[in-house]
Design a protein around this motif. Structure first.
Motif, PDB file in Angstrom:
ATOM      1  N   HIS A 242      23.149 -13.740  40.583  1.00 46.18           N
ATOM      2  CA  HIS A 242      22.619 -12.562  41.276  1.00 46.18           C
ATOM      3  C   HIS A 242      21.575 -11.853  40.421  1.00 46.18           C
ATOM      4  CE1 HIS A 242      25.070 -12.400  44.892  1.00 46.18           C
ATOM      5  NE2 HIS A 242      26.028 -12.947  44.168  1.00 46.18           N
ATOM      6  N   ILE A 243      21.832 -11.771  39.106  1.00 54.13           N
ATOM      7  CA  ILE A 243      20.893 -11.071  38.225  1.00 54.13           C
ATOM      8  C   ILE A 243      19.610 -11.886  38.065  1.00 54.13           C
ATOM      9  CG2 ILE A 243      20.543 -10.216  35.881  1.00 54.13           C
ATOM     10  CD1 ILE A 243      23.634  -9.764  35.812  1.00 54.13           C
ATOM     11  N   VAL A 244      19.754 -13.195  37.785  1.00 57.41           N
ATOM     12  CA  VAL A 244      18.531 -13.957  37.500  1.00 57.41           C
ATOM     13  C   VAL A 244      17.724 -14.222  38.773  1.00 57.41           C
ATOM     14  CG1 VAL A 244      19.431 -15.006  35.400  1.00 57.41           C
ATOM     15  CG2 VAL A 244      19.650 -16.231  37.569  1.00 57.41           C
ATOM     16  N   ARG A 245      18.381 -14.201  39.944  1.00 52.79           N
ATOM     17  CA  ARG A 245      17.639 -14.363  41.196  1.00 52.79           C
ATOM     18  C   ARG A 245      16.572 -13.273  41.362  1.00 52.79           C
ATOM     19  NH1 ARG A 245      22.259 -15.008  44.249  1.00 52.79           N
ATOM     20  NH2 ARG A 245      22.632 -17.234  44.152  1.00 52.79           N
ATOM     21  N   LEU A 246      16.866 -12.091  40.808  1.00 54.92           N
ATOM     22  CA  LEU A 246      15.880 -11.006  40.876  1.00 54.92           C
ATOM     23  C   LEU A 246      14.611 -11.384  40.116  1.00 54.92           C
ATOM     24  CD1 LEU A 246      18.264  -7.974  40.226  1.00 54.92           C
ATOM     25  CD2 LEU A 246      17.344  -8.736  42.418  1.00 54.92           C
ATOM     26  N   LEU A 247      14.760 -12.240  39.094  1.00 57.98           N
ATOM     27  CA  LEU A 247      13.600 -12.665  38.312  1.00 57.98           C
ATOM     28  C   LEU A 247      12.942 -13.912  38.900  1.00 57.98           C
ATOM     29  CD1 LEU A 247      15.044 -12.383  34.684  1.00 57.98           C
ATOM     30  CD2 LEU A 247      13.442 -10.822  35.778  1.00 57.98           C
ATOM     31  N   THR A 248      13.757 -14.868  39.323  1.00 56.20           N
ATOM     32  CA  THR A 248      13.214 -16.190  39.656  1.00 56.20           C
ATOM     33  C   THR A 248      13.086 -16.441  41.146  1.00 56.20           C
ATOM     34  OG1 THR A 248      15.395 -17.215  39.793  1.00 56.20           O
ATOM     35  CG2 THR A 248      14.355 -17.167  37.626  1.00 56.20           C
ATOM     36  N   GLY A 249      13.696 -15.613  41.982  1.00 54.74           N
ATOM     37  CA  GLY A 249      13.774 -15.962  43.395  1.00 54.74           C
ATOM     38  C   GLY A 249      14.911 -16.940  43.603  1.00 54.74           C
ATOM     39  N   PRO A 250      15.202 -17.311  44.868  1.00 60.40           N
ATOM     40  CA  PRO A 250      16.412 -18.069  45.151  1.00 60.40           C
ATOM     41  C   PRO A 250      16.315 -19.583  44.937  1.00 60.40           C
ATOM     42  CG  PRO A 250      15.309 -17.465  47.184  1.00 60.40           C
ATOM     43  CD  PRO A 250      14.495 -16.869  46.069  1.00 60.40           C
ATOM     44  N   SER A 251      15.109 -20.134  44.729  1.00 60.57           N
ATOM     45  CA  SER A 251      15.015 -21.590  44.665  1.00 60.57           C
ATOM     46  C   SER A 251      15.724 -22.137  43.434  1.00 60.57           C
ATOM     47  CB  SER A 251      13.556 -22.035  44.638  1.00 60.57           C
ATOM     48  OG  SER A 251      13.517 -23.433  44.439  1.00 60.57           O
ATOM     49  N   SER A 254      14.095 -23.027  39.760  1.00 63.20           N
ATOM     50  CA  SER A 254      14.040 -22.110  38.627  1.00 63.20           C
ATOM     51  C   SER A 254      15.360 -21.364  38.432  1.00 63.20           C
ATOM     52  CB  SER A 254      12.888 -21.122  38.808  1.00 63.20           C
ATOM     53  OG  SER A 254      12.811 -20.679  40.139  1.00 63.20           O
ATOM     54  N   LEU A 255      16.167 -21.288  39.519  1.00 64.15           N
ATOM     55  CA  LEU A 255      17.427 -20.555  39.415  1.00 64.15           C
ATOM     56  C   LEU A 255      18.408 -21.254  38.468  1.00 64.15           C
ATOM     57  CD1 LEU A 255      19.211 -18.197  40.414  1.00 64.15           C
ATOM     58  CD2 LEU A 255      20.030 -19.707  42.196  1.00 64.15           C
ATOM     59  N   LEU A 256      18.510 -22.589  38.551  1.00 70.52           N
ATOM     60  CA  LEU A 256      19.496 -23.303  37.728  1.00 70.52           C
ATOM     61  C   LEU A 256      19.231 -23.122  36.237  1.00 70.52           C
ATOM     62  CD1 LEU A 256      20.054 -26.586  39.799  1.00 70.52           C
ATOM     63  CD2 LEU A 256      21.733 -24.805  39.351  1.00 70.52           C
ATOM     64  N   PRO A 257      18.014 -23.412  35.741  1.00 68.25           N
ATOM     65  CA  PRO A 257      17.788 -23.176  34.308  1.00 68.25           C
ATOM     66  C   PRO A 257      17.942 -21.705  33.934  1.00 68.25           C
ATOM     67  CG  PRO A 257      15.762 -23.931  35.385  1.00 68.25           C
ATOM     68  CD  PRO A 257      16.857 -24.064  36.378  1.00 68.25           C
ATOM     69  N   ALA A 258      17.499 -20.811  34.827  1.00 67.48           N
ATOM     70  CA  ALA A 258      17.619 -19.384  34.509  1.00 67.48           C
ATOM     71  C   ALA A 258      19.081 -18.958  34.470  1.00 67.48           C
ATOM     72  CB  ALA A 258      16.849 -18.560  35.539  1.00 67.48           C
ATOM     73  N   ALA A 259      19.908 -19.537  35.350  1.00 63.62           N
ATOM     74  CA  ALA A 259      21.329 -19.191  35.357  1.00 63.62           C
ATOM     75  C   ALA A 259      21.998 -19.674  34.067  1.00 63.62           C
ATOM     76  CB  ALA A 259      22.020 -19.787  36.579  1.00 63.62           C
ATOM     77  N   ALA A 260      21.569 -20.831  33.546  1.00 64.30           N
ATOM     78  CA  ALA A 260      22.120 -21.325  32.285  1.00 64.30           C
ATOM     79  C   ALA A 260      21.753 -20.371  31.147  1.00 64.30           C
ATOM     80  CB  ALA A 260      21.607 -22.734  32.002  1.00 64.30           C
ATOM     81  N   LEU A 261      20.469 -20.005  31.072  1.00 65.06           N
ATOM     82  CA  LEU A 261      20.023 -19.086  30.011  1.00 65.06           C
ATOM     83  C   LEU A 261      20.683 -17.720  30.175  1.00 65.06           C
ATOM     84  CD1 LEU A 261      16.157 -19.788  29.884  1.00 65.06           C
ATOM     85  CD2 LEU A 261      17.927 -20.600  28.318  1.00 65.06           C
ATOM     86  N   GLY A 262      20.688 -17.217  31.410  1.00 67.94           N
ATOM     87  CA  GLY A 262      21.227 -15.884  31.660  1.00 67.94           C
ATOM     88  C   GLY A 262      22.721 -15.818  31.395  1.00 67.94           C
ATOM     89  N   GLY A 263      23.456 -16.842  31.813  1.00 70.50           N
ATOM     90  CA  GLY A 263      24.902 -16.879  31.569  1.00 70.50           C
ATOM     91  C   GLY A 263      25.197 -16.910  30.079  1.00 70.50           C
ATOM     92  N   ALA A 264      24.388 -17.703  29.346  1.00 69.48           N
ATOM     93  CA  ALA A 264      24.568 -17.789  27.899  1.00 69.48           C
ATOM     94  C   ALA A 264      24.342 -16.415  27.264  1.00 69.48           C
ATOM     95  CB  ALA A 264      23.601 -18.819  27.318  1.00 69.48           C
ATOM     96  N   ALA A 265      23.272 -15.742  27.678  1.00 66.80           N
ATOM     97  CA  ALA A 265      22.967 -14.427  27.104  1.00 66.80           C
ATOM     98  C   ALA A 265      24.054 -13.418  27.457  1.00 66.80           C
ATOM     99  CB  ALA A 265      21.603 -13.944  27.624  1.00 66.80           C
ATOM    100  N   LEU A 266      24.486 -13.446  28.727  1.00 68.37           N
ATOM    101  CA  LEU A 266      25.473 -12.462  29.195  1.00 68.37           C
ATOM    102  C   LEU A 266      26.790 -12.581  28.435  1.00 68.37           C
ATOM    103  CD1 LEU A 266      26.067 -10.282  31.352  1.00 68.37           C
ATOM    104  CD2 LEU A 266      26.843 -12.111  32.863  1.00 68.37           C
ATOM    105  N   LEU A 267      27.297 -13.830  28.325  1.00 77.65           N
ATOM    106  CA  LEU A 267      28.603 -13.989  27.687  1.00 77.65           C
ATOM    107  C   LEU A 267      28.515 -13.749  26.182  1.00 77.65           C
ATOM    108  CD1 LEU A 267      31.547 -14.545  28.033  1.00 77.65           C
ATOM    109  CD2 LEU A 267      31.095 -16.971  27.703  1.00 77.65           C
ATOM    110  N   THR A 268      27.414 -14.173  25.559  1.00 76.57           N
ATOM    111  CA  THR A 268      27.248 -13.931  24.127  1.00 76.57           C
ATOM    112  C   THR A 268      27.236 -12.431  23.841  1.00 76.57           C
ATOM    113  OG1 THR A 268      25.967 -15.962  23.999  1.00 76.57           O
ATOM    114  CG2 THR A 268      25.806 -14.473  22.130  1.00 76.57           C
ATOM    115  N   ALA A 269      26.526 -11.670  24.674  1.00 75.66           N
ATOM    116  CA  ALA A 269      26.493 -10.213  24.498  1.00 75.66           C
ATOM    117  C   ALA A 269      27.873  -9.617  24.764  1.00 75.66           C
ATOM    118  CB  ALA A 269      25.452  -9.612  25.443  1.00 75.66           C
TER     119      ALA A 269
END
Lengths: 309, 247
Positions: A242-251, A254-269
């Motif tokens: 939901h968060i990264v879709r705001l950056l990448t749009g729903p496709s 770009s959503l899959l790589p962004a979700a991997a990066l975003g999930g990594a950042a979120l859980l690490t934080a």
């Protein structure tokens, strides 16, 4: 791309936070021997859960889907706990296979129950997932009660802590998650088509049954690798897309790589925050994520209810 | 060769036949309306034609190939289908939605090719929604949304276009606009079949008609012969002088 650099910036900040956070200050051997493996584990688990969430939300056309809510994590956790009690080595292939089987079995059960209830609606899937999760969690609690002498470390596993990242488990889990990410990326078009529903996808030239089965396997494998490494951690898979879709749009491209990066950042934080907030006491990352994620889930439900009204 | 050839098609959800021994064919340039009362199997028929539902008996041939034996990816190049309503919770842009029509023509990994982009832009132009290309489909009006999904079907570049109630929930201007669009598409060589809710719409450009009655009886022929009060009244169970029927 400014949006990708924003994500990478967030990831870098989360890593620095995680390497620096903790009561022992900035002692090099602590950073190197304790915080680095832990940060790597958080990155891998977060990426796996973020990917799994993006896959489930796409292939089920359901913005509430995520490995925690569908029961995938509970299935993996139950299988992992049973393996611990049976004395299965945490680095053995049997352990990973069993955890995957638990994840896939629980997910399929939720999906099957929701279909049985009639239409595969958003709410039916969540309800089925809650039922499956509750039952499996009860099994885990039963096992913990029975295995009294080992229950302390298991208890922290179930709560979702990233304390004891063995290098072997970390390597295997990271490899599985990377492979799932690559396989899912290869089918990003099919995932986009599935976002229009099974019938829509069929008429665009995609076999919905095949894609559903494949993405369930990828998402369950990524989730089970994440659980094997970090225990039950909820809401990363729900929130991240939901968060990264705001950056990448729903496709999904770009959503899959962004979700991997975003999930990594979120859980690490989240993990670093858990070490900082009540220092020297530590809050497991799973508890931090639940504190942040449950209100987020309520907000999604509220927004969905308003959208239908 | 007909774009669509149906022979002896039979289907039922329960013991009562919904579609019984249905035979017709549709050629490039023909625009057929499918009419009938609620529950007579109009929407089911379209799903049988694309192989999404499997018939109990009979054959559906798309461009000479048996529909049931065609892979979905190949099928999407032979027949494009526009559902009466397609909903998604995600905010795809109109252009990305239209590009999804190219799914069957693209391989793994790669992005959309120049040809895919051109096909999408042509479809946007042909449906008159180029100005909406950047908007989210979830912000469109019902009529604009319907045009976006017709554009998606056009981007598939199939010779057969099937539409399930493309004009329902639309105001009169949009109804006329969509019928005009479909007539023009048939004019440039597509075979078009549309399930319609109101028989009067069939007057706007249909040259073939398929009237379905409950229980499987049907009539197929030129629209000029079937879109008449005498032919339509028994299908809908209304008197021939009803003001609802086209004169």
């Amino acid at each position: 791309m400014g949006k990708i650099s924003l994500l990478l910036g967030a990831l870098a900040a989360a890593c620095l936070f995680s390497l620096a956070a903790g009561p022992a200050g900035l002692a090099p051997d602590i950073i190197w021997n304790l915080r680095l493996p832990r940060t790597l584990a958080a990155l891998a688990v977060g990426a796996g859960l973020g990917l799994a969430g993006a896959m489930f939300q796409g292939v089920l056309k359901n913005p509430l889907a995520d490995p925690y809510i569908l029961g995938t994590s509970a299935g993996a956790t139950a299988a992992a706990v049973l393996c611990f009690l049976a004395g299965v080595e945490r680095t053995s292939p049997v352990f990973f296979l069993a955890v995957f089987a638990g994840a896939f079995g629980a997910t399929f059960l939720s999906y099957w129950l929701a279909r049985l209830a009639g239409r595969l609606s958003d709410a039916a899937l969540v309800l089925a997932g809650v039922a499956v999760s509750a039952f499996l969690s009860a099994l885990v609690m039963l096992a913990l009660t029975a295995a009294r002498e080992r229950s302390f470390s298991l208890f922290y596993f179930v709560l979702g802590g990233l304390y004891s990242a063995e290098p072997g488990v970390l390597a295997v889990s990271a490899l599985i998650i990377a492979a799932c990410g690559a396989l899912a990326m290869a089918r990003w078009r099919a995932l986009d088509a599935m976002a229009l529903g099974a019938e829509g996808a069929y008429h665009l030239g995609v076999s919905p049954e095949r894609e559903r089965a494949l993405f369930f396997v990828f998402a369950c494998a990524a989730t089970s690798a994440a659980v094997a490494l970090g225990g039950t951690i909820g809401f990363v898979g729900l929130m991240t897309p939901h968060i990264v879709r705001l950056l990448t749009g729903p496709s999904a491209r770009s959503l899959l790589p962004a979700a991997a990066l975003g999930g990594a950042a979120l859980l690490t934080a989240a993990d670093a925050a858990g070490r900082t907030l009540f220092s020297p006491a530590e809050i497991p990352a799973g508890v931090v994520m639940a504190l942040a994620g449950a209100p987020f889930f309520m907000w999604l439900l509220w927004r969905g209810a308003r959208g239908r009204a | 060769m007909p774009a669509l050839k149906v022979s002896g098609l039979t289907f039922s959800y329960g013991p009562e036949p919904l579609i019984a021994d249905l035979t017709f064919e549709l050629r490039p340039g023909e625009f057929m309306c499918v009419l009938g009362p609620n529950g007579c199997g109009k929407s089911t028929l379209l799903r049988l034609l694309t192989g999404y539902l499997r018939s109990a008996a009979g054959s559906v041939r798309l461009g000479g190939e048996e529909a049931g034996a065609i892979e979905p990816a190949r099928l999407a190049r032979l027949a494009a289908y526009v559902a009466s309503e397609t909903a998604t919770p995600y905010d795809f842009s109109v252009r990305d939605t239209v590009l999804l029509g190219r799914t069957a023509r693209a391989g793994l990994w790669r992005g959309y090719s120049g040809a895919d982009g051109e096909a999408a832009d042509r479809a946007l132009h042909e449906t008159g929604i180029t100005r909406l290309a950047g908007r989210s489909i979830n912000t469109l009006s019902t009529g604009e949304r319907q045009l976006a999904f017709i554009a998606q079907a056009l981007a598939q570049e199939a010779r057969l276009l099937l539409l399930d109630e493309p004009t329902s929930h639309l105001d009169l201007k949009y109804k006329a606009g969509i019928m005009d669009l479909l007539r023009r598409l048939a004019g440039r060589g597509l075979a078009v079949a549309a399930v319609l809710h109101e028989p009067a719409l069939a007057r706007l450009g249909c040259n073939k008609a398929l009237l379905l009655r409950r229980g499987g009886a049907y009539a197929f022929g030129p629209a000029s012969e079937l879109i008449t009060p005498a032919a339509l009244a028994p299908v809908y169970g209304v008197p021939p002088d009803s003001p609802l029927l086209p004169k």
